[in-house]
Design a protein around this motif. Structure first.
Motif, mmCIF file in Angstrom:
data_model
loop_
_atom_site.group_PDB
_atom_site.id
_atom_site.type_symbol
_atom_site.label_atom_id
_atom_site.label_comp_id
_atom_site.label_asym_id
_atom_site.label_seq_id
_atom_site.Cartn_x
_atom_site.Cartn_y
_atom_site.Cartn_z
ATOM 1 N N ARG A 67 29.834 39.021 49.293
ATOM 2 C CA ARG A 67 29.692 40.325 49.093
ATOM 3 C C ARG A 67 31.043 40.837 48.786
ATOM 4 O O ARG A 67 31.286 41.870 48.019
ATOM 5 C CB ARG A 67 29.503 40.925 50.508
ATOM 6 N N PHE A 68 32.398 40.288 49.264
ATOM 7 C CA PHE A 68 33.491 40.849 49.095
ATOM 8 C C PHE A 68 34.331 39.855 47.885
ATOM 9 O O PHE A 68 34.369 38.464 48.259
ATOM 10 C CB PHE A 68 34.431 40.943 50.181
ATOM 11 N N THR A 69 35.186 40.531 47.427
ATOM 12 C CA THR A 69 36.161 39.555 46.298
ATOM 13 C C THR A 69 37.550 40.046 46.386
ATOM 14 O O THR A 69 37.622 41.386 46.302
ATOM 15 C CB THR A 69 35.565 39.891 44.903
ATOM 16 N N ILE A 70 38.499 39.342 46.716
ATOM 17 C CA ILE A 70 39.827 39.588 46.614
ATOM 18 C C ILE A 70 40.426 39.404 45.343
ATOM 19 O O ILE A 70 39.849 38.131 44.748
ATOM 20 C CB ILE A 70 40.579 38.676 47.748
ATOM 21 N N SER A 71 41.293 39.998 44.603
ATOM 22 C CA SER A 71 41.980 39.759 43.508
ATOM 23 C C SER A 71 43.561 40.207 43.536
ATOM 24 O O SER A 71 44.019 41.105 44.359
ATOM 25 C CB SER A 71 41.043 40.276 42.372
ATOM 26 N N ARG A 72 44.099 40.039 42.548
ATOM 27 C CA ARG A 72 45.715 40.153 42.438
ATOM 28 C C ARG A 72 45.759 40.648 41.052
ATOM 29 O O ARG A 72 45.437 39.953 40.205
ATOM 30 C CB ARG A 72 46.390 39.211 42.900
ATOM 31 N N ASP A 73 46.505 41.825 40.881
ATOM 32 C CA ASP A 73 47.170 42.276 39.642
ATOM 33 C C ASP A 73 48.908 42.213 39.690
ATOM 34 O O ASP A 73 49.297 43.097 40.419
ATOM 35 C CB ASP A 73 46.634 43.539 39.391
ATOM 36 N N ASN A 74 49.480 41.130 39.195
ATOM 37 C CA ASN A 74 50.594 40.965 39.311
ATOM 38 C C ASN A 74 51.535 42.146 38.622
ATOM 39 O O ASN A 74 52.559 42.499 38.844
ATOM 40 C CB ASN A 74 51.011 39.715 38.729
ATOM 41 N N ALA A 75 50.951 42.500 37.376
ATOM 42 C CA ALA A 75 51.495 43.499 36.617
ATOM 43 C C ALA A 75 51.874 44.696 37.393
ATOM 44 O O ALA A 75 52.742 45.471 37.251
ATOM 45 C CB ALA A 75 50.943 43.713 35.392
#
Length: 124
Positions: A67-75
């Motif tokens: 149900r949950f998704t973690i993500s990263r935007d380095n910029a």
């Protein structure tokens, strides 16, 4: 000065979605394992997710997996938590934190830095 600022919480109906943001300053998120935990009134802290600095690998608690998704935007130096199919039991204050690498490996959820939290309320 190391700071983490959470945002994106609010009131949502069961089955709805929210995306939480964790904006970091004073350090680079790609250099740390960054995670999310939550705490509801009268309940123990619950680790939810972690994204590793080395390879971007992720881990989720069983209660939110799928149900949950973690993500990263380095910029943008920002970590996100996309929350779908929300349930009333997801109601809590949500915090992002660093470093969650120990929890990723199966140990207790510990952290050195965390933000002020953002309230998520799931209710009809």
């Amino acid at each position: 000065q190391v700071q983490l600022v959470e945002s994106g919480g609010g009131l949502v109906r069961p089955g709805g979605s929210l995306r939480l943001s964790c904006a970091a300053s004073g350090f680079t998120v790609s250099d740390y394992a960054i995670g999310w935990f939550r705490q509801a009134p009268g309940k123990e802290r619950e680790g939810l997710s972690c994204i590793r600095s080395s390879d971007g690998g992720t881990r989720y608690a069983d209660s939110v997996k799928g149900r949950f998704t973690i993500s990263r935007d380095n910029a943008k130096n920002t970590v996100y938590l996309q929350m779908n199919s929300l349930k009333p039991e997801d109601t809590a204050v949500y915090y992002c934190s660093a470093d969650c690498s120990s929890w990723y490996e199966g140990y207790a959820y510990e952290y050195d830095y965390w933000g002020q939290g953002t309230q998520v309320t799931v209710s009809s």
